[in-house]
Design a protein around this motif. Structure first.
Motif, PDB file in Angstrom:
ATOM      1  N   GLU A  56      46.804 -25.002  62.453  1.00 37.59           N
ATOM      2  CA  GLU A  56      47.254 -24.946  61.069  1.00 37.59           C
ATOM      3  C   GLU A  56      46.406 -25.903  60.242  1.00 37.59           C
ATOM      4  OE1 GLU A  56      51.989 -23.886  61.757  1.00 37.59           O
ATOM      5  OE2 GLU A  56      51.398 -25.848  60.980  1.00 37.59           O
ATOM      6  N   THR A 105      45.769 -27.448  56.270  1.00 42.31           N
ATOM      7  CA  THR A 105      46.091 -27.605  54.853  1.00 42.31           C
ATOM      8  C   THR A 105      45.062 -28.555  54.238  1.00 42.31           C
ATOM      9  OG1 THR A 105      47.623 -29.432  55.317  1.00 42.31           O
ATOM     10  CG2 THR A 105      48.562 -27.222  55.167  1.00 42.31           C
ATOM     11  N   THR A 162      52.479 -25.359  49.311  1.00 40.94           N
ATOM     12  CA  THR A 162      51.150 -25.757  49.764  1.00 40.94           C
ATOM     13  C   THR A 162      50.560 -24.656  50.625  1.00 40.94           C
ATOM     14  OG1 THR A 162      51.796 -28.103  49.791  1.00 40.94           O
ATOM     15  CG2 THR A 162      49.835 -27.486  51.042  1.00 40.94           C
ATOM     16  N   VAL A 170      48.727 -22.721  53.482  1.00 34.34           N
ATOM     17  CA  VAL A 170      48.492 -23.073  54.880  1.00 34.34           C
ATOM     18  C   VAL A 170      47.638 -21.989  55.514  1.00 34.34           C
ATOM     19  CG1 VAL A 170      49.531 -23.617  57.114  1.00 34.34           C
ATOM     20  CG2 VAL A 170      50.738 -24.214  55.004  1.00 34.34           C
ATOM     21  N   CYS A 171      46.594 -22.407  56.214  1.00 35.08           N
ATOM     22  CA  CYS A 171      45.773 -21.477  56.980  1.00 35.08           C
ATOM     23  C   CYS A 171      46.282 -21.463  58.418  1.00 35.08           C
ATOM     24  CB  CYS A 171      44.304 -21.884  56.934  1.00 35.08           C
ATOM     25  SG  CYS A 171      43.237 -20.853  57.968  1.00 35.08           S
ATOM     26  N   HIS A 172      46.650 -20.276  58.922  1.00 34.03           N
ATOM     27  CA  HIS A 172      47.129 -20.111  60.289  1.00 34.03           C
ATOM     28  C   HIS A 172      46.020 -19.455  61.110  1.00 34.03           C
ATOM     29  CE1 HIS A 172      51.282 -21.046  59.134  1.00 34.03           C
ATOM     30  NE2 HIS A 172      51.059 -20.309  58.054  1.00 34.03           N
ATOM     31  N   GLU A 227      48.112 -33.801  65.753  1.00 32.50           N
ATOM     32  CA  GLU A 227      47.688 -33.821  64.359  1.00 32.50           C
ATOM     33  C   GLU A 227      46.402 -34.629  64.191  1.00 32.50           C
ATOM     34  OE1 GLU A 227      50.729 -34.775  61.599  1.00 32.50           O
ATOM     35  OE2 GLU A 227      52.250 -33.514  62.550  1.00 32.50           O
TER      36      GLU A 227
END
Length: 386
Positions: free
Chosen positions: A254, A256, A308, A310-312, A355
């Protein structure tokens, strides 16, 4: 998760899946009630299986048909279950609990990655004994024999923690730099239709042939957008490598983007970047049906439905040492400044997401152009590239 649930409900109960039609009596339950939760988690964690184990709450087993979705009434916080289980179980057990809405009903999922065994209770609790290894055999739970417990430890010897490596690369597969110098174009007016210059026809010229070629009336508007995007674009490919000795299932990234200097910024899938337009188009050169369908087989999607974007990026199963490569992702800042990329790595064997952050700085000038100004910019750039 929806795709995973669609698959799991068609499986029968086994060493890696257990269906429960109701929620565990945890919030106000007795020790005997809570011990049922402990026993089921321990049994799946100690089971003989190749991948992740699942306890599905709100599903009624009805073999040989798919499990019926009946839903759960009570909600349990993952942090409370984590604290409860790991205060009783030795060694520390990696798992997570999630709740989702599936077929308009709330369901729960306990996800237990494959990891070093055996797991047991240090002290008796409810109906469970201390220092006993509970294991799932088929669709039932049993106490493991001493020989079986030794075999668990022998099989898992050398099984280390899951280690993954995330790389950000350019389209040319080089390491993505931390700084970029770009030009940012803003247009002050709507561009006019494109009109191809035409020669005056003489009295002896043959009549015009009406063929497949057509003027592209939107050429200047399309070209302005193409140039604006191309000048500001930061294109990258994300590569996830499984550096551990076990497989990573259902791996996902993921992404952002946070604009640290209040500049506007967008994310676009690389396949959606505009192509350089032409003054004319020909119906014979339009994209084929096969090319259109091929664009649907993708592993990267940008979701702009929330506050926001989000690229998945879904990479699926990664064997030990295997790499998962994303399609191109384009970051489009509208002005110079600093950008912070927030990256999360998820997977079936990861109890919590990993993360990471990546800082990018962009420099350059912002140009506000009318149509005549853009044509001068376009001609100057074309002359510079020759």
């Amino acid at each position: 998760m929806i795709d995973l649930l669609n698959m799991l409900r068609y499986k029968s109960e086994s060493t890696d899946i257990d269906f429960k039609s109701a929620q565990y009596r945890f919030n106000s339950g007795t020790e005997a009630d809570k011990s049922e939760l402990l026993k089921d988690i321990l049994a799946i964690a100690n089971s003989w299986r190749d991948g992740t184990g699942y306890i599905l709450l709100g599903f009624k087993d009805q073999r040989p048909h798919p499990a019926e979705v009946v839903g759960i009434q009570d909600s349990i916080d993952d942090s409370r279950i984590q604290q409860f289980v790991n205060s009783k179980v030795k060694p520390k057990l990696t798992f997570r609990y999630e709740e989702h809405v599936y077929e308009e009903k709330t369901i729960g999922v306990i996800i237990i990655p494959k990891q070093k065994r055996p797991f047991y209770l240090a002290s008796p609790y409810g109906k469970l004994k201390s220092n006993v290894v509970y294991v799932r055999r088929g669709s039932s739970t049993d106490e493991a024999e001493p020989v079986e417990t030794i075999a668990m430890a022998n099989e898992d010897r050398g099984r280390g923690d899951l280690r993954v490596e995330l790389s950000l690369l350019t389209p040319g597969n080089e390491e993505l730099p931390n700084s970029f110098a770009h030009t940012y174009l803003h247009f002050t007016e709507k561009f006019p239709d494109f009109e191809k210059p035409r020669k005056p026809r003489g009295p002896f010229d043959p009549p015009e042939f009406i063929g497949l070629d057509r003027d592209n009336n939107d050429f200047w508007r399309e070209h302005g957008e193409y140039t604006r995007v191309n000048e500001a674009c930061i294109a990258m490919r994300l590569v996830l490598t499984n550096r551990s000795s076990v497989q990573l299932s259902n791996s996902k990234l993921e992404v952002t983007v946070e604009a640290l200097d209040s500049q506007a910024v967008h994310m676009i899938a690389g396949r959606d970047l505009p192509d350089e337009p032409k003054p004319t188009w020909n119906i014979a050169n339009l994209a084929s049906v096969q090319e259109v369908l091929a664009k649907k087989d993708v592993n990267l999607e940008v979701d702009e439905s929330g506050p926001t974007p989000v690229c998945h990026i879904r990479l699926g199963f990664l064997l030990p040492g295997e790499q998962g490569r994303s399609e191109l992702l384009a970051i489009l800042p509208q002005a110079p400044g600093r950008l912070r990329l927030h990256l999360r790595i998820l997977g079936g064997e990861l109890a919590t997401p990993i993360e990471e952050e990546h800082l990018i700085e962009t420099t350059g000038e912002v140009l506000s152009l009318d149509f005549e100004g853009y044509k001068r910019f376009f001609l100057a750039e074309r002359a510079r590239c020759r």
